[in-house]
Design a protein around this motif. Structure first.
Motif, short mmCIF file in Angstrom:
data_model
loop_
_atom_site.label_atom_id
_atom_site.label_comp_id
_atom_site.label_asym_id
_atom_site.label_seq_id
_atom_site.Cartn_x
_atom_site.Cartn_y
_atom_site.Cartn_z
N ARG A 1 84.03 57.79 -0.12
CA ARG A 1 83.03 56.80 -0.49
C ARG A 1 83.62 55.81 -1.49
O ARG A 1 82.94 55.32 -2.39
CB ARG A 1 81.79 57.49 -1.10
CG ARG A 1 81.03 58.39 -0.16
CD ARG A 1 80.36 57.60 0.95
NE ARG A 1 79.57 58.48 1.84
CZ ARG A 1 80.05 59.06 2.92
NH1 ARG A 1 81.34 58.89 3.25
NH2 ARG A 1 79.29 59.81 3.69
N ALA A 2 84.90 55.49 -1.31
CA ALA A 2 85.60 54.64 -2.29
C ALA A 2 85.17 53.18 -2.21
O ALA A 2 85.22 52.46 -3.21
CB ALA A 2 87.11 54.76 -2.10
N CYS A 3 84.78 52.71 -1.02
CA CYS A 3 84.39 51.30 -0.86
C CYS A 3 83.03 51.06 -1.52
O CYS A 3 82.03 51.70 -1.16
CB CYS A 3 84.33 50.93 0.61
SG CYS A 3 85.93 50.88 1.44
N VAL A 4 82.99 50.13 -2.46
CA VAL A 4 81.76 49.82 -3.19
C VAL A 4 81.47 48.33 -3.07
O VAL A 4 82.33 47.50 -3.37
CB VAL A 4 81.89 50.20 -4.68
CG1 VAL A 4 80.62 49.84 -5.44
CG2 VAL A 4 82.21 51.69 -4.83
N SER A 5 80.28 47.98 -2.63
CA SER A 5 79.89 46.58 -2.54
C SER A 5 79.71 46.00 -3.94
O SER A 5 79.09 46.63 -4.80
CB SER A 5 78.58 46.44 -1.75
OG SER A 5 78.76 46.82 -0.40
N VAL A 6 80.24 44.79 -4.13
CA VAL A 6 80.27 44.16 -5.45
C VAL A 6 79.65 42.77 -5.38
O VAL A 6 79.93 42.01 -4.44
CB VAL A 6 81.72 44.05 -5.96
CG1 VAL A 6 81.79 43.24 -7.25
CG2 VAL A 6 82.31 45.43 -6.18
N ARG A 7 78.83 42.42 -6.36
CA ARG A 7 78.35 41.05 -6.49
C ARG A 7 78.36 40.64 -7.96
O ARG A 7 78.04 41.43 -8.85
CB ARG A 7 76.96 40.89 -5.88
CG ARG A 7 75.83 41.62 -6.60
CD ARG A 7 74.51 41.48 -5.85
NE ARG A 7 73.39 42.05 -6.57
CZ ARG A 7 72.15 42.17 -6.07
NH1 ARG A 7 71.90 41.74 -4.83
NH2 ARG A 7 71.17 42.68 -6.79
N ILE A 8 78.75 39.39 -8.20
CA ILE A 8 78.82 38.84 -9.55
C ILE A 8 77.45 38.28 -9.93
O ILE A 8 76.77 37.65 -9.11
CB ILE A 8 79.86 37.72 -9.62
CG1 ILE A 8 81.24 38.22 -9.18
CG2 ILE A 8 79.96 37.14 -11.03
CD1 ILE A 8 82.23 37.10 -8.91
N LEU A 9 77.04 38.50 -11.17
CA LEU A 9 75.82 37.91 -11.70
C LEU A 9 76.18 36.51 -12.21
O LEU A 9 76.66 36.34 -13.33
CB LEU A 9 75.24 38.78 -12.81
CG LEU A 9 74.85 40.20 -12.38
CD1 LEU A 9 74.46 41.04 -13.59
CD2 LEU A 9 73.71 40.15 -11.38
N ALA A 10 75.97 35.52 -11.36
CA ALA A 10 76.51 34.18 -11.61
C ALA A 10 76.01 33.57 -12.92
O ALA A 10 76.79 32.98 -13.68
CB ALA A 10 76.17 33.26 -10.44
N ASP A 11 74.73 33.68 -13.21
CA ASP A 11 74.17 33.01 -14.38
C ASP A 11 74.66 33.63 -15.68
O ASP A 11 74.73 32.96 -16.71
CB ASP A 11 72.64 33.04 -14.31
CG ASP A 11 72.02 32.03 -15.25
OD1 ASP A 11 72.47 30.87 -15.24
OD2 ASP A 11 71.09 32.40 -16.01
N GLU A 12 75.00 34.91 -15.65
CA GLU A 12 75.46 35.60 -16.86
C GLU A 12 76.97 35.64 -16.99
O GLU A 12 77.49 36.07 -18.02
CB GLU A 12 74.94 37.04 -16.87
CG GLU A 12 73.43 37.18 -16.91
CD GLU A 12 73.02 38.64 -16.97
OE1 GLU A 12 73.52 39.37 -17.85
OE2 GLU A 12 72.23 39.08 -16.10
#
Length: 249
Positions: A67-78
Protein backbone atom coordinates in the motif's frame (compact mmCIF):
# COMPACT_ATOMS: atom_id res chain seq x y z
CA UNK A 1 -18.55 -1.73 -29.00
CA UNK A 2 -19.36 -1.89 -25.30
CA UNK A 3 -20.95 1.27 -23.91
CA UNK A 4 -19.94 2.38 -20.42
CA UNK A 5 -22.41 4.42 -18.42
CA UNK A 6 -20.96 7.39 -16.55
CA UNK A 7 -23.43 6.66 -13.71
CA UNK A 8 -22.48 3.00 -13.39
CA UNK A 9 -18.92 2.53 -14.70
CA UNK A 10 -17.49 -0.93 -15.17
CA UNK A 11 -14.22 -1.63 -13.37
CA UNK A 12 -11.51 -4.07 -14.42
CA UNK A 13 -8.38 -5.47 -12.76
CA UNK A 14 -5.00 -5.87 -14.45
CA UNK A 15 -2.72 -8.88 -14.04
CA UNK A 16 0.30 -8.53 -11.71
CA UNK A 17 3.35 -6.81 -13.23
CA UNK A 18 6.74 -5.74 -11.78
CA UNK A 19 6.44 -2.49 -9.83
CA UNK A 20 8.30 0.42 -11.49
CA UNK A 21 8.95 2.10 -8.12
CA UNK A 22 9.81 -0.57 -5.56
CA UNK A 23 12.12 -3.45 -6.39
CA UNK A 24 10.70 -6.89 -5.70
CA UNK A 25 7.08 -5.70 -5.59
CA UNK A 26 4.32 -6.41 -8.09
CA UNK A 27 1.60 -3.96 -9.04
CA UNK A 28 -2.01 -4.42 -10.04
CA UNK A 29 -4.42 -1.69 -11.08
CA UNK A 30 -8.16 -1.32 -11.08
CA UNK A 31 -9.37 0.80 -13.97
CA UNK A 32 -12.41 2.08 -15.81
CA UNK A 33 -13.15 4.10 -18.94
CA UNK A 34 -13.84 7.84 -18.83
CA UNK A 35 -16.22 8.41 -21.73
CA UNK A 36 -19.41 10.26 -22.50
CA UNK A 37 -20.95 13.52 -21.38
CA UNK A 38 -20.39 12.82 -17.69
CA UNK A 39 -16.69 12.00 -18.06
CA UNK A 40 -15.46 15.19 -16.35
CA UNK A 41 -17.87 14.70 -13.45
CA UNK A 42 -16.76 11.08 -13.11
CA UNK A 43 -13.10 12.12 -13.29
CA UNK A 44 -13.65 14.52 -10.39
CA UNK A 45 -15.25 11.80 -8.26
CA UNK A 46 -12.64 9.19 -9.08
CA UNK A 47 -9.73 11.58 -8.49
CA UNK A 48 -11.15 12.33 -5.05
CA UNK A 49 -11.08 8.57 -4.53
CA UNK A 50 -7.42 8.24 -5.48
CA UNK A 51 -7.67 7.51 -9.20
CA UNK A 52 -5.40 8.97 -11.89
CA UNK A 53 -6.18 9.55 -15.55
CA UNK A 54 -4.27 8.29 -18.60
CA UNK A 55 -6.01 9.09 -21.89
CA UNK A 56 -9.61 7.90 -21.43
CA UNK A 57 -8.71 5.51 -18.60
CA UNK A 58 -8.98 6.19 -14.86
CA UNK A 59 -6.91 3.84 -12.70
CA UNK A 60 -5.63 3.34 -9.18
CA UNK A 61 -3.30 0.79 -7.54
CA UNK A 62 -4.87 -2.42 -6.28
CA UNK A 63 -1.74 -4.27 -5.22
CA UNK A 64 -2.17 -7.41 -3.14
CA UNK A 65 0.73 -7.01 -0.70
CA UNK A 66 1.67 -3.31 -0.81
CA UNK A 67 0.00 0.00 0.00
CA UNK A 68 2.98 2.28 -0.67
CA UNK A 69 1.26 4.42 -3.33
CA UNK A 70 -0.43 7.39 -1.63
CA UNK A 71 -2.50 10.01 -3.45
CA UNK A 72 -1.20 13.52 -2.77
CA UNK A 73 -2.71 16.98 -3.22
CA UNK A 74 -1.26 20.38 -2.33
CA UNK A 75 -3.34 22.87 -0.35
CA UNK A 76 -2.83 25.73 -2.79
CA UNK A 77 -4.08 28.63 -0.68
CA UNK A 78 -1.94 27.67 2.33
CA UNK A 79 1.18 26.72 0.37
CA UNK A 80 4.40 28.40 1.48
CA UNK A 81 7.41 28.05 -0.86
CA UNK A 82 10.79 27.20 0.62
CA UNK A 83 13.79 29.44 -0.01
CA UNK A 84 15.01 27.14 -2.75
CA UNK A 85 11.57 27.23 -4.40
CA UNK A 86 11.64 31.03 -4.33
CA UNK A 87 15.01 30.94 -6.08
CA UNK A 88 13.57 28.62 -8.73
CA UNK A 89 10.66 31.01 -9.30
CA UNK A 90 13.07 33.93 -9.75
CA UNK A 91 15.30 31.86 -12.04
CA UNK A 92 12.31 31.25 -14.31
CA UNK A 93 10.88 34.73 -14.14
CA UNK A 94 11.63 35.10 -17.86
CA UNK A 95 9.08 32.37 -18.74
CA UNK A 96 5.36 32.66 -19.40
CA UNK A 97 2.95 29.71 -19.36
CA UNK A 98 -0.02 29.87 -21.72
CA UNK A 99 -3.01 27.54 -21.46
CA UNK A 100 -4.41 25.92 -24.59
CA UNK A 101 -7.03 23.29 -25.33
CA UNK A 102 -5.41 19.85 -25.15
CA UNK A 103 -4.19 19.54 -28.72
CA UNK A 104 -0.83 18.03 -29.73
CA UNK A 105 1.69 19.72 -32.01
CA UNK A 106 4.87 18.65 -33.79
CA UNK A 107 6.83 21.15 -31.66
CA UNK A 108 5.51 19.54 -28.48
CA UNK A 109 6.42 16.07 -29.68
CA UNK A 110 9.93 17.17 -30.66
CA UNK A 111 10.46 18.50 -27.13
CA UNK A 112 8.84 15.40 -25.62
CA UNK A 113 11.17 13.18 -27.65
CA UNK A 114 14.30 15.07 -26.52
CA UNK A 115 13.11 14.89 -22.92
CA UNK A 116 12.53 11.13 -23.02
CA UNK A 117 15.84 10.42 -24.77
CA UNK A 118 17.75 12.47 -22.18
CA UNK A 119 15.87 11.63 -18.98
CA UNK A 120 14.00 8.33 -19.46
CA UNK A 121 15.88 6.38 -22.10
CA UNK A 122 14.82 2.74 -21.86
CA UNK A 123 11.78 3.57 -19.74
CA UNK A 124 8.22 2.50 -20.40
CA UNK A 125 7.49 5.57 -22.53
CA UNK A 126 10.78 5.66 -24.45
CA UNK A 127 9.36 4.10 -27.62
CA UNK A 128 6.33 6.42 -27.92
CA UNK A 129 5.69 7.56 -31.48
CA UNK A 130 4.18 10.86 -32.57
CA UNK A 131 0.81 9.07 -32.79
CA UNK A 132 1.22 7.73 -29.25
CA UNK A 133 1.96 11.25 -28.05
CA UNK A 134 -1.08 12.65 -29.87
CA UNK A 135 -3.27 10.03 -28.20
CA UNK A 136 -1.82 10.87 -24.79
CA UNK A 137 -2.82 14.51 -25.21
CA UNK A 138 -6.10 14.46 -27.10
CA UNK A 139 -7.68 11.08 -26.28
CA UNK A 140 -9.73 12.47 -23.43
CA UNK A 141 -13.37 13.17 -22.64
CA UNK A 142 -12.54 15.42 -19.68
CA UNK A 143 -11.59 19.09 -19.58
CA UNK A 144 -7.84 19.06 -20.15
CA UNK A 145 -5.32 21.80 -20.86
CA UNK A 146 -1.85 21.98 -22.35
CA UNK A 147 0.26 24.71 -20.78
CA UNK A 148 3.19 25.80 -22.95
CA UNK A 149 6.09 27.68 -21.39
CA UNK A 150 8.17 30.06 -23.49
CA UNK A 151 10.46 33.02 -22.83
CA UNK A 152 9.04 36.50 -22.48
CA UNK A 153 9.32 38.58 -25.63
CA UNK A 154 8.98 42.28 -26.45
CA UNK A 155 5.24 41.88 -27.07
CA UNK A 156 4.47 39.56 -24.16
CA UNK A 157 3.18 42.40 -21.98
CA UNK A 158 0.47 42.93 -24.64
CA UNK A 159 -0.29 39.37 -25.73
CA UNK A 160 0.29 37.69 -22.37
CA UNK A 161 2.14 34.94 -24.20
CA UNK A 162 5.74 33.89 -24.39
CA UNK A 163 7.73 33.83 -27.61
CA UNK A 164 10.43 31.73 -29.20
CA UNK A 165 11.16 28.01 -28.76
CA UNK A 166 9.10 25.82 -26.48
CA UNK A 167 10.85 25.33 -23.11
CA UNK A 168 8.41 23.17 -21.16
CA UNK A 169 4.91 21.66 -21.38
CA UNK A 170 2.39 20.49 -18.80
CA UNK A 171 -0.71 18.40 -19.54
CA UNK A 172 -3.27 18.98 -16.79
CA UNK A 173 -6.92 18.27 -16.08
CA UNK A 174 -9.22 21.04 -14.90
CA UNK A 175 -11.26 19.80 -11.96
CA UNK A 176 -13.99 21.46 -9.93
CA UNK A 177 -11.57 21.96 -7.02
CA UNK A 178 -8.20 22.40 -8.74
CA UNK A 179 -5.65 21.19 -11.24
CA UNK A 180 -4.63 17.57 -11.64
CA UNK A 181 -1.16 17.37 -13.21
CA UNK A 182 -1.15 14.44 -15.65
CA UNK A 183 2.31 14.74 -17.23
CA UNK A 184 5.00 17.36 -17.77
CA UNK A 185 8.26 17.56 -19.68
CA UNK A 186 10.90 20.13 -20.57
CA UNK A 187 13.99 20.91 -22.62
CA UNK A 188 16.83 18.84 -21.10
CA UNK A 189 19.26 21.60 -22.09
CA UNK A 190 17.45 23.83 -19.55
CA UNK A 191 17.82 21.40 -16.65
CA UNK A 192 19.50 24.08 -14.52
CA UNK A 193 16.14 25.87 -14.28
CA UNK A 194 14.53 23.04 -12.21
CA UNK A 195 11.55 23.22 -14.54
CA UNK A 196 9.69 20.30 -12.96
CA UNK A 197 9.49 22.19 -9.68
CA UNK A 198 8.72 25.45 -11.47
CA UNK A 199 5.72 23.99 -13.28
CA UNK A 200 4.25 22.74 -10.00
CA UNK A 201 4.77 26.19 -8.46
CA UNK A 202 3.08 27.74 -11.49
CA UNK A 203 0.10 25.39 -11.13
CA UNK A 204 -0.23 26.35 -7.46
CA UNK A 205 -0.32 30.02 -8.43
CA UNK A 206 -2.87 29.35 -11.17
CA UNK A 207 -5.09 27.51 -8.69
CA UNK A 208 -4.85 30.40 -6.23
CA UNK A 209 -5.79 32.99 -8.85
CA UNK A 210 -8.85 30.98 -9.80
CA UNK A 211 -9.93 30.29 -6.21
CA UNK A 212 -9.25 26.56 -6.55
CA UNK A 213 -8.24 24.63 -3.46
CA UNK A 214 -5.91 21.91 -4.70
CA UNK A 215 -3.17 20.80 -7.05
CA UNK A 216 -3.17 17.01 -7.42
CA UNK A 217 0.26 15.44 -7.95
CA UNK A 218 -0.73 11.80 -8.32
CA UNK A 219 0.99 9.16 -6.20
CA UNK A 220 3.80 9.55 -3.72
CA UNK A 221 5.69 6.36 -2.94
CA UNK A 222 7.68 6.35 0.28
CA UNK A 223 11.04 4.75 -0.39
CA UNK A 224 11.10 5.71 -4.09
CA UNK A 225 13.70 8.42 -4.74
CA UNK A 226 12.03 9.47 -7.99
CA UNK A 227 8.91 10.40 -5.97
CA UNK A 228 10.67 12.30 -3.17
CA UNK A 229 10.08 15.71 -4.77
CA UNK A 230 6.32 15.53 -4.20
CA UNK A 231 6.59 15.60 -0.43
CA UNK A 232 8.40 18.97 -0.50
CA UNK A 233 5.26 20.94 -1.40
CA UNK A 234 3.67 21.70 1.95
CA UNK A 235 1.08 21.76 3.35
CA UNK A 236 -0.52 18.83 1.59
CA UNK A 237 -3.12 16.15 2.16
CA UNK A 238 -2.80 12.39 1.67
CA UNK A 239 -5.66 10.04 0.91
CA UNK A 240 -5.95 7.53 3.74
CA UNK A 241 -8.50 4.98 4.86
CA UNK A 242 -10.22 7.86 6.67
CA UNK A 243 -10.32 10.13 3.62
CA UNK A 244 -8.07 13.08 2.81
CA UNK A 245 -5.94 13.96 5.84
CA UNK A 246 -3.43 16.70 6.37
CA UNK A 247 0.12 15.36 6.31
CA UNK A 248 2.71 16.57 8.77
CA UNK A 249 6.30 16.53 7.45
Amino acid sequence: MTRHSAKAPQFFLTSPAPCPYLEGQFERKVFTHLVGEKASEMNDLLTLGGFRRSQNIAYRPACESCRACVSVRILADEFQPTRSMKRISRRNGDLIGTEYTAEPSSEQYSLFRRYLDARHSGGGMSDMTVLDYAMMVEDTHVKSKVIEYRRRGPDSFVTGRGEGPLIAVALSDMMSDGYSMVYSFFDPAEEHRSLGTFMILDHIERARRQGLAHVYLGYWVEGSRKMDYKIRFQPQEHLTGNGWERQEP
